[in-house]
Each structure stands twice: as C-alpha cells, then as structure tokens.
Design a protein around this motif. Structure first.
Motif, PDB file in Angstrom:
ATOM      1  N   LEU A  79       0.799  -1.300   0.235  1.00 11.29           N
ATOM      2  CA  LEU A  79       0.022  -0.016  -0.535  1.00 11.29           C
ATOM      3  C   LEU A  79       0.430   1.337   0.219  1.00 11.29           C
ATOM      4  O   LEU A  79       0.407   2.168  -0.704  1.00 11.29           O
ATOM      5  CB  LEU A  79      -0.913   0.090   1.381  1.00 11.29           C
ATOM      6  N   THR A  80       1.816   1.120   0.772  1.00 11.78           N
ATOM      7  CA  THR A  80       2.731   2.221   0.844  1.00 11.78           C
ATOM      8  C   THR A  80       3.442   2.406  -0.651  1.00 11.78           C
ATOM      9  O   THR A  80       3.539   3.502  -1.138  1.00 11.78           O
ATOM     10  CB  THR A  80       4.156   1.962   1.448  1.00 11.78           C
ATOM     11  N   ASP A  81       3.760   1.353  -1.453  1.00  7.86           N
ATOM     12  CA  ASP A  81       4.522   1.829  -2.456  1.00  7.86           C
ATOM     13  C   ASP A  81       3.246   2.733  -4.080  1.00  7.86           C
ATOM     14  O   ASP A  81       3.565   3.126  -4.568  1.00  7.86           O
ATOM     15  CB  ASP A  81       4.744   0.464  -2.622  1.00  7.86           C
ATOM     16  N   THR A  82       2.775   1.929  -3.567  1.00  6.22           N
ATOM     17  CA  THR A  82       1.241   2.703  -4.374  1.00  6.22           C
ATOM     18  C   THR A  82       1.033   3.915  -3.696  1.00  6.22           C
ATOM     19  O   THR A  82       1.266   4.781  -5.138  1.00  6.22           O
ATOM     20  CB  THR A  82      -0.620   1.608  -4.006  1.00  6.22           C
ATOM     21  N   PHE A  83       0.817   4.039  -2.788  1.00  5.30           N
ATOM     22  CA  PHE A  83       0.623   5.579  -2.590  1.00  5.30           C
ATOM     23  C   PHE A  83       2.016   6.153  -2.896  1.00  5.30           C
ATOM     24  O   PHE A  83       2.078   7.035  -3.676  1.00  5.30           O
ATOM     25  CB  PHE A  83       0.962   5.915  -0.558  1.00  5.30           C
ATOM     26  N   LEU A  84       3.387   6.283  -2.223  1.00 10.24           N
ATOM     27  CA  LEU A  84       4.312   6.702  -2.565  1.00 10.24           C
ATOM     28  C   LEU A  84       4.470   6.854  -4.752  1.00 10.24           C
ATOM     29  O   LEU A  84       5.016   8.319  -5.355  1.00 10.24           O
ATOM     30  CB  LEU A  84       5.680   6.151  -2.111  1.00 10.24           C
ATOM     31  N   ALA A  85       4.295   6.169  -5.119  1.00 13.07           N
ATOM     32  CA  ALA A  85       4.455   5.929  -7.033  1.00 13.07           C
ATOM     33  C   ALA A  85       3.670   7.098  -7.166  1.00 13.07           C
ATOM     34  O   ALA A  85       4.220   8.196  -8.226  1.00 13.07           O
ATOM     35  CB  ALA A  85       3.991   4.591  -7.181  1.00 13.07           C
ATOM     36  N   HIS A  86       2.131   7.679  -6.860  1.00 17.40           N
ATOM     37  CA  HIS A  86       1.499   8.368  -7.103  1.00 17.40           C
ATOM     38  C   HIS A  86       2.255   9.900  -6.601  1.00 17.40           C
ATOM     39  O   HIS A  86       1.937  10.053  -7.308  1.00 17.40           O
ATOM     40  CB  HIS A  86       0.230   8.605  -6.675  1.00 17.40           C
ATOM     41  N   LEU A  87       2.942  10.136  -5.415  1.00 19.86           N
ATOM     42  CA  LEU A  87       2.897  10.941  -4.730  1.00 19.86           C
ATOM     43  C   LEU A  87       4.368  11.224  -5.054  1.00 19.86           C
ATOM     44  O   LEU A  87       4.439  13.278  -5.963  1.00 19.86           O
ATOM     45  CB  LEU A  87       3.168  10.677  -3.039  1.00 19.86           C
TER      46      LEU A  87
END
Length: 239
Positions: free
Chosen positions: A91-99
């Motif tokens: 979930l963190t990877d998904t979030f940071l990829a967008h950020l």
C-alpha cells in the motif's frame, strides 16, 4: 545579494505534491474498498501531518519507512481493520508511486527553471529518499540533489543545508534558497546565512517567532525579476 547558485525545496515549491498525494491516497482507499464521505485530499492531509510529526520527532529513519508508519496509523485510526489482508508495504509503494510520479509541475516552475538553468547551478534540497526523488518529473533540470537520506537528517535540521552547501562548494551567502515550506526551509536555511525567497503559494502566515525571509512571492516568477535586477551575473562578472 549576488547568488552563485539557486537551491529549492522540491515538493510543493516546484511540483504540486498535494495532487500527487491525493491521487495516491484515492488509489489506496480504492484498493481497500473503503467507502467514506471524506475526500481523498482530507485523508492525504491527515497522513501528511502524521508523516511530518514522525520524521521531526524521532531519530532519522528513511522517508519510505516513516511514510509507511504514518499511512498505517492514518488508516487504522479512521478505518480499523480495513487493511486486513493487505500488505502495508505494498500500500505504501502504491501511495508513494503516485506522490512522487504524479505530482505535476506548477505552471511557473518549468519556465523559471528553463531561464535559471542557463545562468546558475540548481539544486533541490528535499526531505525525500534519493531513489524516490529520482522518479519525479523535473529531475532533468538538476545535475545534483541533496536529500534527507544523504544527510541522515530532515529539514529544518541545518545538517541537510550544510551538506548542500558543501556539495555546491559555496558559502551560505552565495546561495539563494526558494521554498514553499516556511517551517522546514526558512527555519533551516536562514540561521546558516542563506538568503531565502519564500514562495507562499497558499497565502500562509509566518509564526511569531519564525525568522523572516528575504523575499516573499506567491509564485517563482518574481524571483527572476529580482535576479535580473542584480548588477552582476551569477559568476560575478560585470554585465
């Protein structure tokens, strides 16, 4: 003031990190099948506050690890049990990829960088892991960057600003720093002797006890006017 280099806060000053972060949080909530009346932006803002409090309030840890801790705390406080069966690192990877990848440049950023890059060395000073910064949209403007990971410290620590100056091989008085985040950048850069242009995009107010910037503008564009009005070029040669 006759700067020989320009430094920047990256996220917020040059790119609209709120847009990228909001998109990332929306995707996390979609993956968790969370239904809420709250906007993804409000949830992102909750995460952002937790994230900053964490990295300012503990010994240095990688941005990715702090972000993951803040994301877990944000989700668990709002929707207990919602992330059951979902790996928090994914979930963190998904979030940071967008950020980092989906935060678009502010409209004034690229025109300013196009102009400045031909005249000054440019360097971001960012509270970010080095690998994450390399995935952002404006890296081609910068030969060098100074990250929190390199300094093992987050702004407003003077350690990260001192490392940037060392890497530029310049004295603090020879650098103009441009930043949106007053608490991180004015508070960190001014005590070292750096000049600061506060890019106050959100019409924020400085705290009573904060140092004042040398300049305050709502976009980067007026910084060019200031620099063009100087009697000398960045190399110190007479115009």
């Amino acid at each position: 003031m006759n700067p020989k280099a320009l430094t920047f806060d990256y996220f917020g000053t040059l790119v609209d990190v709120d847009r990228g972060g909001t998109a990332g949080m929306a995707e996390v909530l979609r993956r968790l099948s969370v239904e809420t009346g709250e906007s993804a932006f409000d949830v992102y803002l909750d995460w952002d506050i937790r994230n900053v409090r964490l990295y300012r309030g503990q010994a240095y840890a990688r941005y990715r690890d702090v972000a993951q801790q803040a994301l877990a705390a944000c989700l668990d406080a709002r929707w207990p049990g919602a992330r059951k069966g979902h790996a928090i690192d994914a979930l963190t990877d998904t979030f940071l990829a967008h950020l980092v990848e989906a935060s678009p440049a502010h409209a004034d950023a690229e025109p300013f960088l196009d102009w400045a890059a031909a005249r000054y060395p440019l360097m971001p000073i960012t509270n970010m892991d080095s690998d994450l910064w390399r995935r952002t949209r404006l890296t081609h403007y910068f030969e060098h960057v100074t990250t929190a990971e390199m300094a093992q410290a987050y702004k407003p620590s003077q350690a990260i600003f001192a490392l940037a100056l060392d890497r530029l091989a310049l004295d603090a008085a020879d650098v103009l720093h441009c930043s949106l985040a007053s608490w991180a950048d004015i508070d960190g850069a001014k005590p070292l002797g750096m000049a600061v242009a506060w890019i106050n995009r959100g019409a924020d107010t400085l705290g009573t006890w904060q140092p004042r910037p040398d300049f305050e503008f709502d976009t980067l564009s007026p910084v060019r006017d200031v620099l063009e009005s100087l009697p000398f070029t960045a190399t110190g040669e007479a115009i």
